[in-house]
Scaffold this motif. Structure first.
Motif, mmCIF file in Angstrom:
data_model
loop_
_atom_site.group_PDB
_atom_site.id
_atom_site.type_symbol
_atom_site.label_atom_id
_atom_site.label_comp_id
_atom_site.label_asym_id
_atom_site.label_seq_id
_atom_site.Cartn_x
_atom_site.Cartn_y
_atom_site.Cartn_z
ATOM 1 N N VAL A 128 1.066 -1.080 -0.098
ATOM 2 C CA VAL A 128 -0.121 0.019 0.119
ATOM 3 C C VAL A 128 0.550 1.467 0.118
ATOM 4 C CG1 VAL A 128 -1.681 0.831 1.418
ATOM 5 C CG2 VAL A 128 -1.876 -1.008 1.045
ATOM 6 N N VAL A 129 1.275 1.820 -1.649
ATOM 7 C CA VAL A 129 1.692 3.467 -1.225
ATOM 8 C C VAL A 129 0.713 4.337 -0.958
ATOM 9 C CG1 VAL A 129 3.571 4.900 -2.412
ATOM 10 C CG2 VAL A 129 3.763 2.249 -2.627
ATOM 11 N N ASP A 130 0.747 5.157 -0.125
ATOM 12 C CA ASP A 130 -0.190 6.044 0.184
ATOM 13 C C ASP A 130 -1.667 6.022 -0.693
ATOM 14 O OD1 ASP A 130 -1.256 9.184 0.412
ATOM 15 O OD2 ASP A 130 -0.239 9.597 -1.744
ATOM 16 N N GLY A 131 -2.074 5.011 0.249
ATOM 17 C CA GLY A 131 -3.335 4.839 -0.539
ATOM 18 C C GLY A 131 -3.711 3.552 -0.936
ATOM 19 N N ARG A 188 -7.706 2.819 -0.282
ATOM 20 C CA ARG A 188 -9.167 2.914 -1.100
ATOM 21 C C ARG A 188 -9.543 1.837 -2.092
ATOM 22 N NH1 ARG A 188 -5.156 7.188 -2.313
ATOM 23 N NH2 ARG A 188 -4.402 5.893 -4.032
ATOM 24 N N ASN A 189 -10.710 2.096 -1.587
ATOM 25 C CA ASN A 189 -11.191 0.833 -2.012
ATOM 26 C C ASN A 189 -11.792 1.249 -4.240
ATOM 27 O OD1 ASN A 189 -13.254 -1.360 -2.529
ATOM 28 N ND2 ASN A 189 -14.727 -0.045 -2.499
ATOM 29 N N ARG A 190 -10.376 0.498 -4.486
ATOM 30 C CA ARG A 190 -10.474 0.323 -6.299
ATOM 31 C C ARG A 190 -9.146 -0.219 -6.964
ATOM 32 N NH1 ARG A 190 -9.063 5.601 -9.088
ATOM 33 N NH2 ARG A 190 -7.657 4.616 -9.594
#
Length: 345
Positions: A128-131, A188-190
């Motif tokens: 995970v990088v910056d969300g 983030r959900n994507r």
């Protein structure tokens, strides 16, 4: 220009003592060490790591040291010219093999050096990088640029291993290397940007004046890279190589490190020109032999080897199938400093 300069031993002892007391030293006895004639004299030696020899040691590390006590469970791959334990694979590039076991989470942190991960084996790992959640599949290149918060997790059921490559030696030399820690990031959900904004090459989001992120795409899926290499090989002669670039700018993906995907056709030999870049080669698939400044390495899938600056390099694919490698190099740094150079062999 004098072939041999004066030595320290030629100076009177009382003068040498007086200089020591004054905190100075004569340049001329050291001149040729820092400014050799014609070309650098690297400390880096060609080095090679067989993954099948490394893997049991890495898994044993997983048994002996929980990730909570390691923060990052890594075996450092040291340049043989500097000796085991050296935090350098070349003068400017650090590499290490990292292990994450099922269910483990490596805590969030950020640091001044930039890093990239080349995924070696396993499924279910992610960064995970910056969300932004970045899946880690075999051969993928995943970026964690300097100053960006990142953590790692594992949702699969088998060990995940990747090769870390950092410009850490530069920051250590500049006395600018440090890290900060934080709680795990909200995800983030994507899907990540490689699967959305930059799914198709040659296209980028239209922003109407809005600026893109400095690092807009931080995962480069191997399946697309390999497909591009194979297609390029059908219609071109000579070396089949593709540089990883920022899809917004066309520039290198990190400020000081470059990444180049390579394909060698069965039986093909490559003899690149001498170059001022130092390099790390990681084998994604296939088998071959490389001779670097007279040192020969027989390599296979998941192996890693290095080449110092201005090394004479010969690669040959010794297998019946194409061989694929990713080259990590410091050409972007050298180009920014204005001294990148190639010479005919």
């Amino acid at each position: 220009m004098a072939e041999q300069l004066g030595t320290l031993e030629e100076l009177p002892q009382d003068y040498r003592d007086a200089m020591t007391d004054a905190g100075v030293a004569p340049l001329w006895p050291m001149m040729r060490k820092v400014l050799p004639h014609g070309r650098p004299q690297p400390a880096t030696k060609p080095s090679y790591w067989n993954y099948q020899a490394l893997r049991p040691l890495l898994l044993r590390a997983g048994e002996l040291t929980p990730v909570e006590k390691a923060e990052r469970r890594v075996l450092v791959m040291s340049d043989q010219g500097r000796g085991t334990g050296a935090m350098q694979a070349t003068s400017s590039i650090y590499i290490g093999m990292q292990l994450l076991l099922p269910g483990e989470v490596a805590p969030a942190h950020k640091h001044t050096p930039s890093a990239a991960r080349i995924i070696v084996e396993g499924k279910g790992g992610y960064t995970v990088v910056d969300g932004e959640k970045l899946p880690m599949n075999r051969g993928d290149v995943v970026l964690t640029p300097g100053g960006e918060w990142h953590d790692h997790g594992h949702e699969g059921d088998e060990p995940v291993v990747w090769l870390d490559a950092l410009d850490l030696p530069l920051f250590v030399y500049l006395e600018g290397s440090y890290a900060e820690e934080a709680p795990l990031q909200a995800q983030r959900n994507r899907p990540d940007a490689s699967m959305v904004e930059y799914l198709a090459s040659g296209l980028k989001p239209s922003r109407r004046g809005a600026s893109a992120r400095r690092y807009p795409m931080m995962r480069f899926p191997w399946d697309r890279t390999e497909a591009a290499l194979r297609e390029m090989a059908k219609y071109s002669e000579g070396a089949v190589e593709l540089d990883y670039v920022n899809p917004e700018t066309g520039q290198d993906v990190l400020p000081t490190m470059g990444f180049t995907a390579m394909m060698l056709r069965p039986g093909e030999t490559l003899r690149p020109p001498l170059s001022s870049e130092s390099a790390v080669f990681h084998v994604i698939g296939g088998a071959g032999r490389s001779v670097i400044d007279g040192t020969s390495f027989d390599w296979g899938e998941r192996d890693t080897f290095t080449a110092p600056v201005f090394a004479g390099i010969d690669h040959v694919n010794t297998g019946d199938e194409p061989a694929f490698l990713v080259r990590v190099h410091d050409r972007p740094l050298q180009e920014k400093l204005g001294y990148y150079e190639e010479r005919a062999r």
